[in-house]
Design an enzyme around this catalytic site. Structure first.
Site, PDB file in Angstrom:
ATOM      1  N   CYS A   1       0.694  -1.680   0.153  1.00 17.25           N
ATOM      2  CA  CYS A   1      -0.262  -0.290  -0.097  1.00 17.25           C
ATOM      3  C   CYS A   1       0.717   0.875  -0.080  1.00 17.25           C
ATOM      4  CB  CYS A   1      -1.199  -0.219   1.395  1.00 17.25           C
ATOM      5  SG  CYS A   1      -0.073   0.089   2.707  1.00 17.25           S
ATOM      6  N   HIS A  45      -5.716   2.094  -4.797  1.00 13.50           N
ATOM      7  CA  HIS A  45      -4.874   1.490  -3.735  1.00 13.50           C
ATOM      8  C   HIS A  45      -4.152   0.039  -3.596  1.00 13.50           C
ATOM      9  CE1 HIS A  45      -7.372  -0.659  -1.252  1.00 13.50           C
ATOM     10  NE2 HIS A  45      -8.689  -0.410  -1.937  1.00 13.50           N
ATOM     11  N   HIS A  90      -2.529   0.957   7.073  1.00 15.10           N
ATOM     12  CA  HIS A  90      -3.268   1.100   5.259  1.00 15.10           C
ATOM     13  C   HIS A  90      -3.824   2.926   4.620  1.00 15.10           C
ATOM     14  CE1 HIS A  90      -4.234  -0.716   2.127  1.00 15.10           C
ATOM     15  NE2 HIS A  90      -5.372  -0.168   1.639  1.00 15.10           N
TER      16      HIS A  90
END
Length: 345
Positions: free
Chosen positions: A259, A319, A307
């Protein structure tokens, strides 16, 4: 009179028979336990547990990324310090050589002054403590000696700093290894769960995932939200070019990403250097509420901020979600953890 004879011991044959019987009983009970039907998890239950393990693996991945970044930084600092120590030692040797030349000249002109012999020693501090001898030195000699003293002190400090950095590096490498094992452990546990599925269930799950990835990498309605800035627009366009690339822990592109690897790579294409981890990226700009988000802003999820993605407009983000998925669009409401805040770089 009571008998003192020992009670009769069982024969070896009898002991063997009893032992064999006991072992057989244990084996039968174990087989019976194994024969008992075990509750088998359904495909959806396995997927839910696997997704949870992947989330935990991503959490550990960001810690791994942080330790790796720290290791690289320490290695650069140590290299710089060691180069400085080497150059400092060369300077010190030259200064001492200069004093040696001075002593040689004095010897040729009639012998070395005892005070010069003192400051040619390996411990100039000890010499300077003998203040009474300073009267016997010329201004040139005092200046040369003080230079040696200052350089020696600097070298001692630099060596001590390098030693501490090396200790920190060793601890960081240990932490890095631990986090890597943690990630691998979570991924192995997930694979073990997947292996409990039948071939038909595995195929069905793979088909569902492929369908989800295809639909999530196709352009979606991002609404009319403008970009936060020219650089944010450039970073978002760069991230869009990576749609469909697989998630791999610790990866920073361009074959695969995690991420924070995706967000740092995307902004690098726009000329902006972001920290390596999601948590560190929270300090890259101004914090925003959901209603303030514009395309290209960083968006952070979960209480521990493990995240990060790029806001895509219309409640969507772009993402790299987790192991088993690809870079894709997704609703902010289906990430699996709460939205915390955005950051405008």
């Amino acid at each position: 009179m009571a008998s003192h004879r020992r009670p009769k011991q069982p024969s070896r044959t009898r002991v063997t028979v009893l032992t064999t019987a006991a072992a057989a009983a244990v084996a039968l009970s174990a087989n019976a336990a194994d024969a008992a039907p075990r509750e088998k998890l359904g495909k959806d239950e396995v997927k839910a547990k696997v997704d949870k393990l992947y989330e935990q693996a991503e959490q550990a991945t960001e810690k791994y990324n942080g330790a790796k970044e720290k290791q690289q930084k320490l290695q650069k600092e140590i290299s710089t310090l060691q180069d400085g120590v080497a150059r400092g030692q060369q300077d010190l040797n030259k200064l001492r050589d200069g004093l040696g030349s001075l002593a040689t000249a004095q010897y040729r002109s009639g012998g070395i002054d005892p005070s010069v012999q003192l400051f040619l020693s390996s411990d100039p501090d000890d010499f300077l403590d003998k203040a009474s001898t300073l009267d016997q030195l010329s201004g040139q000699q005092v200046e040369a000696l003080k230079k040696i003293q200052d350089r020696q002190r600097e070298l001692t400090q630099e060596r001590a700093e390098a030693t501490e950095k090396l200790k920190d590096l060793a601890a960081t490498r240990t932490e890095l290894g631990g986090k890597k094992k943690e990630v691998q452990s979570k991924l192995a546990a997930a694979q073990k769960l997947l292996n409990t599925l039948t071939a038909k269930e595995k195929a069905a799950l793979a088909t569902e995932q492929a369908r989800a990835d295809r639909s999530a990498t196709q352009r979606v309605d991002l609404g009319d939200a403008g970009s936060a800035s020219g650089r944010a627009s450039a970073a978002f366009a760069a991230a869009q070019s990576q749609l469909g690339k697989p998630y791999v822990y610790g990866a920073t592109g361009t074959a695969s990403y995690d991420c924070s690897g995706l967000t740092s790579w995307a902004y690098a294409q726009a000329g902006v250097s972001l920290p390596r981890t999601s948590e560190a990226q929270t300090g890259a700009g101004t914090r925003l509420t959901r209603g303030q988000l514009q395309v290209g802003d960083l968006v952070f999820f979960f209480n521990d901020l493990h995240h990060v993605g790029l806001y895509a407009g219309n409640g969507q983000i772009l993402h790299a979600p987790r192991t088993g998925t690809v870079v894709r669009y997704e609703s902010m409401d289906t990430i699996g953890g709460p939205f915390m805040f955005g950051v405008r770089v």
